[in-house]
Design a protein around this motif. Structure first.
Motif, PDB file in Angstrom:
ATOM      1  N   LEU A 188       8.794   8.798 -12.965  1.00 20.55           N
ATOM      2  CA  LEU A 188      10.090   8.949 -12.291  1.00 20.55           C
ATOM      3  C   LEU A 188       9.881   9.228 -10.808  1.00 20.55           C
ATOM      4  CD1 LEU A 188      13.156   9.236 -12.265  1.00 20.55           C
ATOM      5  CD2 LEU A 188      12.865  11.632 -12.948  1.00 20.55           C
ATOM      6  N   TYR A 189       8.938  10.112 -10.498  1.00 24.47           N
ATOM      7  CA  TYR A 189       8.617  10.407  -9.100  1.00 24.47           C
ATOM      8  C   TYR A 189       8.103   9.158  -8.387  1.00 24.47           C
ATOM      9  CZ  TYR A 189       6.119  12.202  -5.036  1.00 24.47           C
ATOM     10  OH  TYR A 189       5.654  12.402  -3.767  1.00 24.47           O
TER      11      TYR A 189
ATOM     12  N   GLU B 248       0.833  -1.194   0.000  1.00 25.14           N
ATOM     13  CA  GLU B 248       0.000   0.000   0.000  1.00 25.14           C
ATOM     14  C   GLU B 248       0.868   1.245   0.000  1.00 25.14           C
ATOM     15  OE1 GLU B 248      -3.130   0.208  -0.472  1.00 25.14           O
ATOM     16  OE2 GLU B 248      -3.484  -1.943  -0.405  1.00 25.14           O
ATOM     17  N   SER B 249       0.405   2.255  -0.697  1.00 27.40           N
ATOM     18  CA  SER B 249       1.061   3.556  -0.712  1.00 27.40           C
ATOM     19  C   SER B 249       0.039   4.580  -1.143  1.00 27.40           C
ATOM     20  CB  SER B 249       2.248   3.568  -1.683  1.00 27.40           C
ATOM     21  OG  SER B 249       1.795   3.531  -3.021  1.00 27.40           O
ATOM     22  N   GLU B 250       0.417   5.865  -1.136  1.00 29.17           N
ATOM     23  CA  GLU B 250      -0.516   6.913  -1.542  1.00 29.17           C
ATOM     24  C   GLU B 250      -1.000   6.680  -2.961  1.00 29.17           C
ATOM     25  OE1 GLU B 250       1.235  10.702  -1.020  1.00 29.17           O
ATOM     26  OE2 GLU B 250       1.524  10.483   1.133  1.00 29.17           O
ATOM     27  N   GLY B 251      -0.096   6.236  -3.832  1.00 30.81           N
ATOM     28  CA  GLY B 251      -0.474   6.039  -5.221  1.00 30.81           C
ATOM     29  C   GLY B 251      -1.319   4.807  -5.445  1.00 30.81           C
TER      30      GLY B 251
ATOM     31  N   TYR C 127      10.723  -2.065 -10.698  1.00 29.36           N
ATOM     32  CA  TYR C 127      10.246  -2.180 -12.081  1.00 29.36           C
ATOM     33  C   TYR C 127       8.994  -1.323 -12.222  1.00 29.36           C
ATOM     34  CZ  TYR C 127      13.268  -6.296 -12.485  1.00 29.36           C
ATOM     35  OH  TYR C 127      14.344  -7.150 -12.503  1.00 29.36           O
ATOM     36  N   SER C 128       8.993  -0.440 -13.196  1.00 23.49           N
ATOM     37  CA  SER C 128       7.844   0.423 -13.454  1.00 23.49           C
ATOM     38  C   SER C 128       7.203   0.011 -14.775  1.00 23.49           C
ATOM     39  CB  SER C 128       8.282   1.885 -13.518  1.00 23.49           C
ATOM     40  OG  SER C 128       7.223   2.714 -13.937  1.00 23.49           O
ATOM     41  N   ILE C 129       5.921  -0.392 -14.708  1.00 22.46           N
ATOM     42  CA  ILE C 129       5.193  -0.838 -15.898  1.00 22.46           C
ATOM     43  C   ILE C 129       4.026   0.118 -16.124  1.00 22.46           C
ATOM     44  CG2 ILE C 129       3.886  -2.710 -16.958  1.00 22.46           C
ATOM     45  CD1 ILE C 129       5.409  -4.630 -15.063  1.00 22.46           C
TER      46      ILE C 129
END
Length: 327
Positions: free
Chosen positions: A90-91, A46-49, A114-116
């Motif tokens: 990027l952020y 879990e996170s803000e995003g 990893y960013s998808i």
């Protein structure tokens, strides 16, 4: 597609279903075909995003997961254009790194991310539907790739920065226009059309056929899902209409200016100057009026969709007081 073979869109599944451990295999399949190596998800983080909010309805869905190696995987689904999307991912990656290292920890606690990004709008100019980026350090004069020595348990090992630095995958769904032949292509076809071949062996899609069937949802879930699809269609229609109206307005202004300029040729200097001043003033007023009319139409449509006056003001730039009077 037959009704009994109707599958839930991936953006909806990501928000409602894929966070359930019983459905991890679907997400694992997508990541496996992208990385070309088997991936196992151990938990959803879990996170803000990763929280649901108003814009999740048709804007984006985030999944933040950890695999069996402790690496972080971020999946973002974006349905509408965002001007600073590259800056946002990027952020997001930077935030994920810092969220999972505590103050005082050694830097060996930093994990690869990893960013998808699954995009349903045209990001930039490119012919491919899949782009991959990673970090390598290349010698400016020698062209060799830098490797770092790392001693673990008295054994000297070598590693390269790309094994630690983030990797990015950008899937431009709308650019996929071919017959799906590979597991990756079958996945992109599902992301674009919601179709899954009966004979698929693609990792994750076999599980999706069992887990993401429309008719297996409860009546309440199907109602919410159908509304989600309607919202996407309405919002896309609003944006397309605004774009068409803007283009039409631009052409009309251009024609009017061209004709006026043609008529002005050959007139006396004093008269030409007066006409030029009148044209400039008329164009400014016409553009302002036309622009406000277009924004007002978009605001009315967004208001009918249930968006708050404050949010509509942020989208259109119109004052909240004016939006409150619209019906």
């Amino acid at each position: 597609m037959l009704e009994d073979n109707k599958y839930v869109r991936f953006d909806w599944a990501a928000k409602r279903m894929l966070r359930d451990k019983a459905n991890f295999a679907v997400l694992e399949g997508l990541i496996t075909v992208l990385l070309n190596e088997e991936v196992h998800i151990v938990e959803i983080l879990e996170s803000e995003g990763n929280q649901e909010n108003y814009y999740d309805k048709f804007n984006r869905v985030d999944i933040k997961a950890k695999n069996s190696l402790g690496e972080i995987i971020i999946v973002e689904i974006q349905l509408t254009r965002e001007r600073f999307y590259l800056e946002r991912i990027l952020y997001g990656v930077s935030k994920a790194i810092t969220e999972h290292i505590s103050l005082g920890d050694k830097y060996d606690k930093v994990k690869k991310v990893y960013s998808i990004s699954i995009l349903y709008f045209d990001l930039g100019i490119g012919a491919d539907y899949l782009y991959h980026g990673k970090t390598v350090f290349v010698g400016v004069h020698t062209g060799d790739t830098l490797k770092i020595s790392d001693k673990e348990e008295n054994v000297l090992k070598m590693k390269t920065p790309d094994k630690l630095f983030p990797e990015y995958f950008i899937i431009r769904v709308n650019e996929f226009n071919q017959v799906a032949k590979t597991p990756l292509e079958e996945w992109i076809e599902y992301l674009k059309s919601g179709k899954i071949s009966d004979s698929t062996d693609a990792p994750g899609l076999k599980e999706a056929k069992q887990k993401l069937q429309y008719l297996k949802m409860t009546k309440e879930e199907r109602t919410a899902y159908d509304k989600h699809i309607d919202d996407i269609m309405i919002q896309n229609d609003v944006l397309d209409t605004a774009k068409i109206e803007g283009l039409a307005e631009g052409r009309a202004i251009g024609l009017a200016e061209g004709r006026a300029e043609g008529r002005a040729i050959g007139l006396q200097e004093g008269r030409a100057e007066g006409l030029a001043e009148g044209r400039a003033e008329g164009r400014a007023e016409g553009r302002a009026e036309g622009n406000n009319e277009g924004k007002t139409e978009v605001a009315i449509n967004l208001k009918r969709m249930g968006m708050t006056d404050d949010d509509i003001s942020k989208v259109t730039g119109l004052p909240v007081e004016l939006i409150a009077t619209l019906v």
